[in-house]
Design a protein around this motif. Structure first.
Motif, PDB file in Angstrom:
ATOM      1  N   PRO A   1      16.166 -16.813  22.785  1.00 17.55           N
ATOM      2  CA  PRO A   1      15.368 -15.793  23.704  1.00 17.55           C
ATOM      3  C   PRO A   1      15.643 -15.659  25.104  1.00 17.55           C
ATOM      4  O   PRO A   1      16.152 -16.504  25.708  1.00 17.55           O
ATOM      5  CB  PRO A   1      13.827 -16.521  23.492  1.00 17.55           C
ATOM      6  N   ALA A   2      15.305 -14.496  25.407  1.00 13.27           N
ATOM      7  CA  ALA A   2      15.527 -14.071  26.914  1.00 13.27           C
ATOM      8  C   ALA A   2      15.045 -15.029  27.882  1.00 13.27           C
ATOM      9  O   ALA A   2      13.922 -15.488  27.706  1.00 13.27           O
ATOM     10  CB  ALA A   2      15.144 -12.696  27.158  1.00 13.27           C
ATOM     11  N   ARG A   3      15.839 -15.584  28.857  1.00  8.24           N
ATOM     12  CA  ARG A   3      15.360 -16.490  30.120  1.00  8.24           C
ATOM     13  C   ARG A   3      14.507 -15.890  31.217  1.00  8.24           C
ATOM     14  O   ARG A   3      13.643 -16.263  31.525  1.00  8.24           O
ATOM     15  CB  ARG A   3      16.527 -17.265  30.429  1.00  8.24           C
ATOM     16  N   THR A   4      15.135 -14.707  31.559  1.00  6.33           N
ATOM     17  CA  THR A   4      14.501 -13.990  32.268  1.00  6.33           C
ATOM     18  C   THR A   4      14.474 -12.431  32.250  1.00  6.33           C
ATOM     19  O   THR A   4      15.160 -11.913  31.414  1.00  6.33           O
ATOM     20  CB  THR A   4      15.224 -14.266  33.993  1.00  6.33           C
ATOM     21  N   LEU A   5      13.564 -11.897  33.156  1.00  6.39           N
ATOM     22  CA  LEU A   5      13.318 -10.394  33.059  1.00  6.39           C
ATOM     23  C   LEU A   5      13.604  -9.883  34.601  1.00  6.39           C
ATOM     24  O   LEU A   5      12.709 -10.497  35.304  1.00  6.39           O
ATOM     25  CB  LEU A   5      12.101  -9.715  32.315  1.00  6.39           C
ATOM     26  N   THR A   6      14.408  -8.930  34.848  1.00 10.75           N
ATOM     27  CA  THR A   6      14.533  -8.237  36.134  1.00 10.75           C
ATOM     28  C   THR A   6      14.081  -6.901  36.086  1.00 10.75           C
ATOM     29  O   THR A   6      14.615  -6.081  35.557  1.00 10.75           O
ATOM     30  CB  THR A   6      15.899  -8.368  36.693  1.00 10.75           C
ATOM     31  N   ILE A   7      12.938  -6.514  36.706  1.00 10.65           N
ATOM     32  CA  ILE A   7      12.518  -5.219  36.803  1.00 10.65           C
ATOM     33  C   ILE A   7      12.837  -4.516  38.110  1.00 10.65           C
ATOM     34  O   ILE A   7      12.486  -5.011  39.207  1.00 10.65           O
ATOM     35  CB  ILE A   7      10.876  -5.451  36.428  1.00 10.65           C
ATOM     36  N   GLU A   8      13.775  -3.668  38.169  1.00 13.27           N
ATOM     37  CA  GLU A   8      14.115  -2.909  39.286  1.00 13.27           C
ATOM     38  C   GLU A   8      13.165  -2.302  40.046  1.00 13.27           C
ATOM     39  O   GLU A   8      13.113  -2.450  41.393  1.00 13.27           O
ATOM     40  CB  GLU A   8      15.123  -1.677  38.609  1.00 13.27           C
ATOM     41  N   LEU A   9      12.043  -1.900  39.615  1.00 15.27           N
ATOM     42  CA  LEU A   9      10.963  -1.141  40.257  1.00 15.27           C
ATOM     43  C   LEU A   9      10.277  -2.181  41.102  1.00 15.27           C
ATOM     44  O   LEU A   9       9.810  -1.740  42.383  1.00 15.27           O
ATOM     45  CB  LEU A   9       9.796  -0.622  39.253  1.00 15.27           C
ATOM     46  N   LEU A  10      10.340  -3.536  40.876  1.00 15.52           N
ATOM     47  CA  LEU A  10       9.433  -4.462  41.480  1.00 15.52           C
ATOM     48  C   LEU A  10      10.603  -5.254  42.467  1.00 15.52           C
ATOM     49  O   LEU A  10      10.112  -6.230  42.932  1.00 15.52           O
ATOM     50  CB  LEU A  10       8.708  -5.379  40.760  1.00 15.52           C
ATOM     51  N   ASN A  11      11.707  -5.180  42.511  1.00 18.49           N
ATOM     52  CA  ASN A  11      13.021  -5.969  43.000  1.00 18.49           C
ATOM     53  C   ASN A  11      13.284  -5.264  44.364  1.00 18.49           C
ATOM     54  O   ASN A  11      14.419  -5.951  44.574  1.00 18.49           O
ATOM     55  CB  ASN A  11      13.968  -5.969  42.105  1.00 18.49           C
TER      56      ASN A  11
END
Length: 533
Positions: free
Chosen positions: A513-523
């Motif tokens: 399963p994916a370890r992390t999620l990076t959301i551009e809108l919030l980064n």
């Protein structure tokens, strides 16, 4: 939105003997008057205003407003002017809402967006004058639960620091949390997880930093902010149509709707609900009411012979506290910020007070005051910010000071404000990859991902693909595959205008399963990475 004011700081020094002289000329402690002069050198304007020139400027406002309305295509606006403590002009132009025929007048209620900051600063100044708080009172003195990322800053950041945007909080901290559905207290509590820039030496415009200070003042006053503003400012000034509550605005029959540009036409598509940041952007008012407020400000706290705010307390708000925009060239004027006021010097050499307000969901507002001339103008529009309000303010200021309009201001302000309505995202305007790398099975991405600042987000698998849910209100977006483990979604909010595209990138090892999620809108501040729970 930040104020639009500039102040010249260029000084030519040819020898050491001149340094002390020029420094003294720049100081407000110069003697009150020199022989043969009515004003101290720092108060002397470069261009005199002939008798009757202000009246001539006012007489041209009808034509200028109608021309801008036609040129821009926005639905409506209202304008008021104050001179020597009196309202000398108050009119409306255009319609309140597209699809209806009701006209804007001087009593039409608008959402005034960030003009709220100056209004709120005068509420605080009143309480400073009354001895309830001081501008240098620490916020935690009345909000003991409030904290920032640095313990020392948390203990020492003051009401004035927050109103001058010099706390170190990043630009517009908390606005994204508001978009996600967090209420005022929840947003303020999460500011402790925002990264900090240098304290008191960095200007960064923050709605919720100012809101925290306002909440501290309300707590010190034993009431809520909206009631405090109504009690100490709106009622004493007779601002009967003004409120810091959205519910009061929406109940008004004579109110302006917000409009955004869709397919070349203005449409009343959204309704901004700014209660979470009310002290910074949630005031609604009319130009007739705001004219009373300007008269009080220009009267140094007095209105119709009565003291509303102690002069010394108000003066601190209206004078420069920090450089907001340094000079970009040796012959360029810098911008300064007081406590909720933009402070600058015009090309005529006169101090100006100004602020602009903007809702990407449909409001553009502006005021400009020239204290030495005893004159001020306020412009409220019911369309997203494209520079109409600022243009009319600049045209009027030109006419007051020079007797003629010095340039075409509209294109300049259009360029300046274009980022406010520009779609967000590095993928905007880009075509999807022709041969994208395949995604993993969708179940590898589904799950709950945590972040201290933003809280949990949920990625759900459905028959239609992946769904991203964010915030306490469960704002949902469909995730469309872009390339490999990168997906995209299309946010639409006050801080992500229509047409925005945000990447959502998963970090995944093999079939796990994916370890992390990076959301551009919030980064934008580097804190948009979420870890799987």
């Amino acid at each position: 939105m930040m104020p639009l004011s500039k102040l010249p700081v260029r000084r030519g020094v040819k020898c050491a003997a001149l340094v002390v002289t020029l420094a003294l000329l720049a100081q407000p402690c110069w003697p009150a008057a020199l022989p043969g002069s009515d004003l101290s050198p720092p108060q002397t304007a470069g261009v005199p205003i002939p008798r009757g020139q202000v009246d001539k400027a006012v007489a041209k406002l009808d034509a200028l407003a109608r021309a801008l309305l036609k040129r821009s295509g926005i639905p409506g606006m209202a304008v008021a002017v104050v001179k020597d403590g009196k309202t000398v002009y108050a009119k409306g132009f255009g319609i309140r809402k597209v699809g209806e025929t009701r006209l804007v007048d001087a009593d039409t209620v608008f959402q005034i967006a960030s003009l709220s900051k100056s209004i709120s600063a005068t509420v605080v100044a009143r309480q400073v004058g009354a001895g309830v708080v001081k501008w240098n009172t620490p916020v935690v003195g009345h909000l003991p639960w409030f904290a920032l990322a640095d313990d020392w800053v948390s203990k020492h950041v003051t009401i004035g620091d927050m109103f001058a945007h010099r706390s170190g909080l990043p630009d517009h901290s908390g606005d994204d949390l508001e978009d996600m559905g967090y209420d005022r207290r929840q947003v303020l509590e999460r500011l402790r997880f925002a990264p900090l820039q240098p304290f008191r030496s960095t200007y960064a415009y923050t709605n919720f930093g100012l809101t925290a200070a306002a909440e501290a003042v309300a707590a010190a006053s034993g009431t809520d902010w909206a009631t405090l503003a109504e009690t100490v400012l709106y009622k004493p000034l007779g601002m009967a149509a003004t409120s810091s509550r959205f519910d009061d605005f929406i109940k008004q029959d004579n109110r302006a709707g917000g409009h955004v540009l869709v397919g070349g036409s203005y449409v009343p598509k959204y309704q901004r609900r700014p209660d979470a940041q009310s002290p910074a952007g949630g005031v609604s008012s009319t130009v007739r009411d705001l004219a009373k407020w300007m008269a009080m400000v220009l009267g140094q706290g007095r209105y119709e012979g009565r003291e509303i705010i102690a002069e010394d307390a108000l003066l601190q708000a209206m004078t420069a506290q920090i450089v907001s925009t340094p000079s970009f060239a040796v012959d360029a004027r810098a911008s300064f910020y007081g406590y909720g006021f933009g402070v600058g010097v015009s090309p005529a050499g006169r101090v100006t007070l100004s602020h602009s307000g903007a809702f990407a969901l449909g409001a553009g507002t502006h005021y400009l005051m020239i204290p030495s001339a005893g004159v001020g103008i306020v412009i409220l529009t019911n369309a997203w910010p494209i520079g109409v309000a600022e243009t009319l303010g600049a045209e009027f200021a030109d006419l007051v000071q020079f007797g003629a309009i010095t340039r075409d201001w509209f294109p300049a302000y259009q360029r300046l404000l274009a980022p406010t309505t520009k779609p967000f995202g590095t993928l905007v305007g880009k075509a999807a990859p022709a041969g994208p790398a395949p995604a993993q099975t969708l179940s590898a991405y589904a799950g709950v991902y945590a972040n201290d600042y933003y809280g949990d987000v949920v990625v759900e698998q459905s028959d239609r693909g992946l769904i991203l849910k964010m915030g306490p209100s469960g704002v949902s977006y469909a995730l469309d595959h872009w390339d490999g483990n990168e997906f995209v979604f299309k946010p639409s909010s006050e801080n992500a205008p229509d047409g925005s595209i945000s990447a959502a990138t998963f970090a995944i090892d093999g079939a796990t399963p994916a370890r992390t999620l990076t959301i551009e809108l919030l980064n934008e501040n580097g804190i948009g990475v979420f870890a799987r729970r």
